[in-house]
Design an enzyme around this catalytic site. Sequence first.
Site, PDB file in Angstrom:
ATOM      1  N   ILE A 157       0.824  -1.153   0.129  1.00  9.90           N
ATOM      2  CA  ILE A 157      -0.021   0.021  -0.043  1.00  9.90           C
ATOM      3  C   ILE A 157       0.771   1.385  -0.171  1.00  9.90           C
ATOM      4  O   ILE A 157       1.459   1.692   0.929  1.00  9.90           O
ATOM      5  CB  ILE A 157      -0.949   0.152   1.219  1.00  9.90           C
ATOM      6  N   GLU A 363      -0.638  -0.564 -10.354  1.00  7.15           N
ATOM      7  CA  GLU A 363      -1.927  -0.169 -10.863  1.00  7.15           C
ATOM      8  C   GLU A 363      -2.398  -0.905 -12.048  1.00  7.15           C
ATOM      9  O   GLU A 363      -2.696  -0.135 -13.118  1.00  7.15           O
ATOM     10  CB  GLU A 363      -1.683   1.361 -11.132  1.00  7.15           C
TER      11      GLU A 363
END
Length: 383
Positions: A157, A363
Amino acid sequence: MNLELSEEQTAVRQLAKDFVAREIAPHVIEWDRAESVDRSIVKKLGEVGFLGLTIDEEYGGSGGDHLAYCLVTEELGRGDSSVRGIVSVSLGLVAKTIAYWGSEEQKRQWLPGLTSGELVGCFGLTEPGTGSDAGNLSTKAVREGDSYVVNGSKMFITNGTWADVVLLFARTNDAPGHKGVSAFLVPTDTPGLSRRTIHGKLGLRGQATAELVLEDVRVPASAMMAPEGKGFSVAMSALAKGRMSVAAGCVGIAQAALDAAVTYATEREQFGKAIAGHQLVQELISDIAVDVDAARLLTWRVADLIDRGQPFTTESSKAKLFASEAAVRAANNALQVFGGYGYIDEYPAGKLLRDARVMTLYEGTSQIQKLVIGRALTGVSAF
Ligand code: CAA
């Protein structure tokens, strides 16, 4: 699309160039070696308005269009991808998503802090067991009265160590796959939420990347963003714009590789002349230059489509796919121009290559982008 920048876009690009020269460039090697950028950079990014781009002024934003956002992201990526990532995630994936999906109350609660840099946001989608297959995530949020109790963990993260709020995706019903996923805005100081900074990354070493663990984390039902079961749409819409931002950061890496290679090639002499005069070195440099231009044009097209309210998801995947692969090629070519010096961290090419390498992974990997593009072209889903 008019490729000539407006006065406002030119000014914001210059502001970003000056910011990088003043606040980032002098510290890049030090932050990379220390495995952390200086946290004060967040506040500075907020003060100059970069954390509020495209967000309405009534929520503390600095406005501007998506091309201005790309220009700033590119410059930050040219300076240091670890800093660029702070903006791409805290603004790009979190604040912009709240601005689009959030209730009025959620916008007022979170946007002024996120846009000013008082607060940092992170995006809690990926889990230890689900990366590409994000819709299959297993973090659970169980309704108990006016609250949800969340259990699970989130992996890789970005901003995770520093974040004040996580845009968290969790399963709230038994519907299969993505249909059971909802989105929540969870303050990271909620009891039961702990985090572990991930060390030893190949690149983005200055980034505060963390694993989040949620053990009986109780959040009010009002923390849910968008309707129950719509969380995956929230995630996908965030990533559609997020991929443009990654692409812009990759243009910045490739541009930095080009600038460094040209400068070095004109200074370094071998065989009695500057290596810029050797044809094979010119080939390396021209390959980088074409990659920079092509990646930038694909990225600007996405910004233009968004600003004109046109569909952009497939174009964003194309830009992200090409720009991330181009950044790796460009940095690798620059390292070749630098020869042995490129292999040590006092010269820029090595860090550019290490930072570029993750861009084809996060992503959405290059392979996922190809499947998204392939699905749009054929109408057949590979998932
Ligand atoms: N806007 C709004 N809704 C959207 C959307 C968009 N742009 N794109 C998709 N949706 C909606 C769809 O309409 C659908 O909703 P319904 O079921 O209600 O109709 C739902 O989202 C699912 O859409 P898809 O059918 O396209 O989803 P899928 O299951 O086929 O997706 C996938 C498959 C494309 C592989 C997807 O799982 C994916 O993108 N995987 C990669 C995950 C990823 O990119 N992870 C990155 C982690 S975040 C990160 O790296 C951040 C960081 O820290 C830097």
